[in-house]
Design an enzyme around this catalytic site. Sequence first.
Site, PDB file in Angstrom:
ATOM      1  N   CYS A 114       0.817  -1.220   0.000  1.00 38.50           N
ATOM      2  CA  CYS A 114       0.000   0.000   0.000  1.00 38.50           C
ATOM      3  C   CYS A 114       0.846   1.264   0.000  1.00 38.50           C
ATOM      4  O   CYS A 114       0.518   2.235  -0.666  1.00 38.50           O
ATOM      5  CB  CYS A 114      -0.894  -0.006   1.228  1.00 38.50           C
ATOM      6  SG  CYS A 114       0.028  -0.245   2.762  1.00 38.50           S
ATOM      7  N   GLU A 134      -2.801   3.475  12.437  1.00 40.58           N
ATOM      8  CA  GLU A 134      -2.261   2.284  13.088  1.00 40.58           C
ATOM      9  C   GLU A 134      -0.888   2.649  13.621  1.00 40.58           C
ATOM     10  O   GLU A 134      -0.256   3.594  13.138  1.00 40.58           O
ATOM     11  CB  GLU A 134      -2.118   1.146  12.075  1.00 40.58           C
ATOM     12  CG  GLU A 134      -3.271   0.180  12.154  1.00 40.58           C
ATOM     13  CD  GLU A 134      -3.244  -0.960  11.157  1.00 40.58           C
ATOM     14  OE1 GLU A 134      -2.360  -1.013  10.278  1.00 40.58           O
ATOM     15  OE2 GLU A 134      -4.151  -1.800  11.256  1.00 40.58           O
TER      16      GLU A 134
HETATM   17  P1  NAD Z   1      -9.659  -5.660  -1.143  1.00 41.12           P
HETATM   18  O1  NAD Z   1     -10.141  -4.308  -0.802  1.00 41.12           O
HETATM   19  O2  NAD Z   1     -10.045  -6.249  -2.432  1.00 41.12           O
HETATM   20  O3  NAD Z   1     -10.128  -6.707  -0.010  1.00 41.12           O
HETATM   21  C1  NAD Z   1      -9.811  -6.514   1.345  1.00 41.12           C
HETATM   22  C2  NAD Z   1     -10.754  -7.344   2.211  1.00 41.12           C
HETATM   23  O4  NAD Z   1     -12.074  -6.835   2.112  1.00 41.12           O
HETATM   24  C3  NAD Z   1     -10.835  -8.811   1.856  1.00 41.12           C
HETATM   25  O5  NAD Z   1     -10.816  -9.569   3.042  1.00 41.12           O
HETATM   26  C4  NAD Z   1     -12.168  -8.908   1.136  1.00 41.12           C
HETATM   27  O6  NAD Z   1     -12.730 -10.193   1.180  1.00 41.12           O
HETATM   28  C5  NAD Z   1     -12.988  -7.909   1.925  1.00 41.12           C
HETATM   29  N1  NAD Z   1     -14.182  -7.356   1.251  1.00 41.12           N
HETATM   30  C6  NAD Z   1     -14.360  -7.141  -0.083  1.00 41.12           C
HETATM   31  N2  NAD Z   1     -15.558  -6.531  -0.288  1.00 41.12           N
HETATM   32  C7  NAD Z   1     -16.138  -6.360   0.928  1.00 41.12           C
HETATM   33  C8  NAD Z   1     -17.366  -5.780   1.378  1.00 41.12           C
HETATM   34  N3  NAD Z   1     -18.237  -5.229   0.538  1.00 41.12           N
HETATM   35  N4  NAD Z   1     -17.623  -5.769   2.715  1.00 41.12           N
HETATM   36  C9  NAD Z   1     -16.741  -6.283   3.587  1.00 41.12           C
HETATM   37  N5  NAD Z   1     -15.560  -6.860   3.229  1.00 41.12           N
HETATM   38  C10 NAD Z   1     -15.262  -6.882   1.916  1.00 41.12           C
HETATM   39  O7  NAD Z   1      -8.058  -5.596  -0.984  1.00 41.12           O
HETATM   40  P2  NAD Z   1      -6.944  -6.675  -1.368  1.00 41.12           P
HETATM   41  O8  NAD Z   1      -6.917  -6.880  -2.828  1.00 41.12           O
HETATM   42  O9  NAD Z   1      -7.054  -7.866  -0.468  1.00 41.12           O
HETATM   43  O10 NAD Z   1      -5.637  -5.877  -0.915  1.00 41.12           O
HETATM   44  C11 NAD Z   1      -5.039  -4.870  -1.681  1.00 41.12           C
HETATM   45  C12 NAD Z   1      -5.484  -3.492  -1.234  1.00 41.12           C
HETATM   46  O11 NAD Z   1      -5.244  -3.311   0.160  1.00 41.12           O
HETATM   47  C13 NAD Z   1      -4.677  -2.399  -1.923  1.00 41.12           C
HETATM   48  O12 NAD Z   1      -5.517  -1.343  -2.265  1.00 41.12           O
HETATM   49  C14 NAD Z   1      -3.683  -1.978  -0.859  1.00 41.12           C
HETATM   50  O13 NAD Z   1      -3.163  -0.686  -1.034  1.00 41.12           O
HETATM   51  C15 NAD Z   1      -4.500  -2.106   0.384  1.00 41.12           C
HETATM   52  N6  NAD Z   1      -3.657  -2.257   1.578  1.00 41.12           N
HETATM   53  C16 NAD Z   1      -3.609  -1.224   2.473  1.00 41.12           C
HETATM   54  C17 NAD Z   1      -2.782  -1.317   3.580  1.00 41.12           C
HETATM   55  C18 NAD Z   1      -2.681  -0.205   4.587  1.00 41.12           C
HETATM   56  O14 NAD Z   1      -2.250  -0.451   5.706  1.00 41.12           O
HETATM   57  N7  NAD Z   1      -3.037   1.028   4.238  1.00 41.12           N
HETATM   58  C19 NAD Z   1      -2.033  -2.476   3.792  1.00 41.12           C
HETATM   59  C20 NAD Z   1      -2.132  -3.511   2.861  1.00 41.12           C
HETATM   60  C21 NAD Z   1      -2.939  -3.394   1.760  1.00 41.12           C
END
Ligand code: NAD
Length: 498
Positions: free
Chosen positions: A301, A478
Amino acid sequence: MNTVPYTNINELFINGHWKKPATHQYEDVINPATEEVIGRAPLADVSDVELAIQSAREAFDHGPWPKMSFAERIEAMKRFRDCLKAHETDIGALLQAEVGSTYMLVKGLQFTGAIQALDYCIELAAQVKPTSNDVVVTPNLLDPTSSGTLGGAVTVHDAYGVVAGISAYNYPLLINMSKIAPALITGNCLVLKPSPHSPFSALLLGKIAEESGLPPGVLNIVTGGIEAGSTLTTDPRVDLISFTGSDTVGADILAQSAKNLKKVHLELGGKSAMIVRADANLQIAAGNAAFNFTLHAGQGCALLTRFIVHNSIRPMFVEAVKAVLGQLKVGDPADPQTMIGPLISEVALAKTEYYVQKALDEGARLVFGGQRPEGLEKGYFHNPTLFDDVNNASAVAQEEVFGPVGVIIGFDTDEEAIELANNSNFGLSGGIISEDKVAAFTMAKQLRTGDVKINGGTGGLFFQAPFGGYKRSGIGREFGPNWLNEYLLEKSIHYPIG
Ligand code: NAD
């Protein structure tokens, strides 16, 4: 199948017990480096998630956990940490197979980071104390003619209640621990739902909870995707949502949870800029740039992927970055020499390929990579790919690729560099490379991002400082000294003296 540690877990962890999913449904988990199935994870349905919420609610409302002292919970979490540490080798092997983490990432970030996060929470928890206000004279509303009331207040902390932790796939152990540690040590009870790509690295924490003797219902782990996640975000029995993932899902979660007015903490994506001034040390600049956009194949991220480079040194910067990229081995994450592993899935690879083509269509100049590596027939690999002459308004400069793609944009003045860097819907991280530390610090203060790394910062995770986003990169922080406050409510108890 099942030679990878923990991939034989075929039940959900609810109320301290292992439970088969209600519908007896299972989902293949694919090793992104080999495209082989490493295991079949249990798939929770709505009734399983509701049971997990009920068990967390029961543990919070009637169980011992929230009533325990901080000192007692610290001891419990130290046992949790020690049990986790005892399984480092197996967990490392799982992380390599489940999300394609390279050896270096497992060692330096995934596992070590998770332990450091937990240790930092333990340190912070030892400092949580009630705070007393001064004794003051306040007007007595019932008797306005009196000289007032002498009294004071003491502020104590309460846990929120039931926390839903919903996490992303890229650093699953670290992200899951960054939900579990602060939530539990402050007395909350948690339902954790990992990404469908990384169920085993979450479920194994149920084994750790059992081993370390956490009371039932304090930590529950369910699996699944949107349906499981939205059950958590809409259920009135959940008090707080701690989410790590994309900005679009973050916005959905905010909307889903609004009806029940939950507290929502969002750690989202980014498109972070690194400004390279004319006086930059080129080796530092090139090393940092190459490291940032290729780490974990760009699946981070806070990675700096937008390079805003002074036009006078841009050609030299390009050559210096290319020289570093030429030395990075792409391939098997289990090989200690590998620097760049695979993307998580076929969809993620297709997304990277889409942005590479889009960049070309929008007139960017490809200077390195651009395609899948030769000789790697299986796996979701992509070469590190660098574009120069990029328009900051183009899709590849504005949208999160989450693949190993870096873009270079030229600038002439510091003011222009700041404007370009801030011209983004995101605001997670930033970087400045300059030999003029005062100029770098002055510019750092002008960036609209949650953190800025001057000349690469400390080079690693830094739990002592807060982490989080401006704009579409998140809500809340965090880590840092106030981390536990995200999971605590303040209660002021007022008392009269006379
Ligand atoms: P994602 O947003 O696709 O999914 C994250 C989680 O949300 C998963 O567990 C998914 O099953 C769940 N989810 C999806 N739709 C939902 C809904 N409508 N309601 C509730 N839960 C739902 O993300 P990803 O592909 O797993 O990870 C990549 C993303 O995460 C990137 O955008 C990255 O930048 C971000 N990220 C941010 C940080 C941070 O600390 N800022 C850290 C790691 C990753």
